[in-house]
Every structure is written in C-alpha cells, then in structure tokens.
Motif scaffolding. Sequence first.
Motif, PDB file in Angstrom:
ATOM      1  N   HIS A  83      -5.495 -19.256  -8.196  1.00 21.09           N
ATOM      2  CA  HIS A  83      -6.898 -18.966  -7.722  1.00 21.09           C
ATOM      3  C   HIS A  83      -7.187 -19.356  -6.127  1.00 21.09           C
ATOM      4  CE1 HIS A  83      -8.641 -23.098  -7.956  1.00 21.09           C
ATOM      5  NE2 HIS A  83      -7.586 -22.914  -8.876  1.00 21.09           N
ATOM      6  N   HIS A 190       0.763 -25.068  -9.212  1.00 20.67           N
ATOM      7  CA  HIS A 190      -0.539 -25.787  -8.899  1.00 20.67           C
ATOM      8  C   HIS A 190      -0.092 -27.276  -8.583  1.00 20.67           C
ATOM      9  CE1 HIS A 190      -4.844 -26.639  -9.414  1.00 20.67           C
ATOM     10  NE2 HIS A 190      -5.025 -25.348  -9.847  1.00 20.67           N
ATOM     11  N   HIS A 359      -6.328 -24.029 -16.567  1.00 17.69           N
ATOM     12  CA  HIS A 359      -5.671 -23.384 -15.562  1.00 17.69           C
ATOM     13  C   HIS A 359      -5.677 -22.033 -16.218  1.00 17.69           C
ATOM     14  CE1 HIS A 359      -4.328 -26.562 -12.997  1.00 17.69           C
ATOM     15  NE2 HIS A 359      -3.822 -27.166 -13.927  1.00 17.69           N
TER      16      HIS A 359
END
Length: 413
Positions: A83, A190, A359
Amino acid sequence: MPAPAIEMSRFLDTLAASSAIGPGREGGLSRLALSKADKEVRDMFAGLVKAQGMSLSIDGVGSMFARREGLRPDLPPVLIGSHLDTQANGGRFDGIIGVLGGLEVVRALDAAGITPLRAIEVVNWTNEEGARFSPPMVASGTFAGTYTTEWTLARRSDDGPTLGEALDSIGYRGNAPVGGRPIDAYFELHIEQGPILDSLGMQVGVVTHGYTSHGFLVSFTGETAHTGPWPMERRKNALVAGARLLVASDDIGWDFAETGGKGTAARLVAWPNKPGILSDWAEVVCDVRHDSPASAAVMAERVRRAIGESAARAGCEAKILDSWTWGGHIFDRGLVDGVRASAVRHGFRHMDIASQAGHDAYFMARVAPTAMIFTPCRGGITHNNRELCLPEDMAPGLDVLLDVVLQRANRPA
Ligand SMILES: [Zn+2]
C-alpha cells in the motif's frame, strides 16, 4: 540475455519521488487514504506503470492493478503488492517499498528482456492503514470476499465522507470487478515494523505466519448531565466506560506480555467531551494479538468481558459495532520455502519470523497462495516520522522478491 537484476538507484529515485508527496512531521509522511496526497501518489504510480508499458485497472474500491502481460495471458497472474497510504505520522518505507518494489521487479525484467509465462500484476491496495477509514486492509479484505463492496464503500471517515465518496472526489472509483478472479500467488515485501531483524543483524525476514489478532469497535451510550451536582450513583458517563475498556485492553496485553502478547488501547472518541458535562457517547477501538491462536482467543474473550464490565461500572450501554480477526498460519509453505531458499542462495543473513502487524497479505492468503518478505528497519521504529531503512536494508529483500516472483511466474499451468 542478461540475468534480471534489481537496480537500487532506480528504485531509490522512485522511492524519493514518493517521499516528497504528503509530507508530515520532519522526515515522515502523512498520506491518509484517498486524501489529496494519496491522489497525488496514485497519479504518480499510474504514470510510472504506464510509462513501463503496463496496463492499469482500478477496481470498485479503488485498488490499482498494474499488469505486465505474460506469454500465456490465459494463466492466472502472479500478484505483488502492498500500500501507498500512510498513517497520520507515517514513514516513507512501510508498505510503500512493497508497491514500488513490485514495480522495480517489472523494470528489472523489462531491462533484461524477460517475459515469463504468467502475467505479473502490481497492486496498490486502498486504505491499508485504516487511519482514515476503519477497518484497516479493507480493500484487500473486499478483494478476498470477506467484505462486500457496498459495505466497504459505506465506511465513513472522521472528516465526513464515506470511502465511496472519497474515491469519487479523487477520481479513483474504478469499474474493474473487486476480486472474484484467480490469482496464482501473492507476494508482499514490507518492512518488519519491529526491532527483531535489525537487532539481530538479519537482512531478510522469512515470514512464516502472522500473529492472531482480534479487534473491536465498541460504542458506549450514557447520558449527559452536569459534572457538579449530579450524584455519582446516577452518572452514565460514556467517556468513563470507554476509558475503562481501553485500560482493560492494555492490562490484558500486560498479562500476556511475557509470551509476546499485545493489547492495544487504540482510540477513544467521545461526545460532547467537554468540561462541565458528562459525555453521553463514546466509541473505542482496541485489539489484542498473540503468536498463539489459543492465547489470542483467551485475550479476546477477556476483552468481550471487559466491554460489559466497563459499561456496567459507568452505568452505560455497550454495543460491539464491528469486530475483526486475522492472522494465524496462513502463508503457503511452498512459497515460504522459496523465499528462504532465495535468501540462502544469495548468502543473506535471514531468519524465520512471525508478522505482528496486520497486512493485506492476510486477506490475500484466503484466496491465493501467499508469502511475505520482511526487510529490517532501523530500531524497529515505524508509524513514526523517524522510520528509516537504508538502501542496504532494502536491497536483499528486493533481490529475494525478484527471485520468487520470476520463479513463480514461470510456473507452468
Ligand atoms: Zn504497512
């Protein structure tokens, strides 16, 4: 034909461009979902993927899918994503490196002239953070069929508009169907958002599973009254009920802290929330999480009890408006092994690790084989303007991402 390779300078230039959009406190970002800044970074991402020759589709909840066609367009694609939105006091790396890392993988393949069997898609999920619209990861949850599109579009922000209205206002309500199509595999790079990799000097986190998390959105209803004369035994102060629940959530976290459990008092809003008057309404968000699903369930049960007790002590009525759960052993064993094998092949210092944060990968794991790769972040500092990953912190994770995506994308039908 050269072997495909991540080009760090190219990746860092793109990351720097993202870091200039939606500045927050010194060094950080404040790029709330579907804000003007979010539109700006979405426009940037759209421009970059189009320049790369990718096709872009936007689904009904605003998630952006950039597609690089494979040799066999009929086969389900390999999806990479995360994101671009941030918390109000967010960092420049967070999930951003997962989206821009996906783009870098495509650029590396293009530069090497390699087209795998399967298409590769890079996704930017809407409202991962949940900082503007609750709950977090709502778009990937909708893609996975956990939430309906209508429900998601009706989520309302503190500042007024619903998610659907906010999408319209920045021109990002797309017409692609939300989910409901086969995905061959989902990979998410991430930052760890914790101190473990950094403190142990690890370069790659092989994410094996996620902490089981239970979250609650609770409202309390009481009665306004004067703060002076009104007798204690007749008070129905919703602010107190909310505060009691938050303290209870924190206490539950402490009770499980020795085994790594966490209890979070996340948010309290109340009305009128003024001196001189008792509040007749309060809303609370709290959550508990634990590596052991059984312990997480016990913690959640204690929160449910605390909701009733907090309301009773304050003479109020409680209502659970929403509750959510995610995590557990959800990642695909084969993909996780592939991440580890790539780290070994490169000679990166790596370790198996559990994800403690939420997540998008958690929801994607419900509909496709899924794996996550963690990079270290300095001191584990995150959701903070001091969040920091140096190029050498990110490079190994990017190399692994390229490896596992390419391998999977060449998987025959
Ligand atoms: Zn994130």
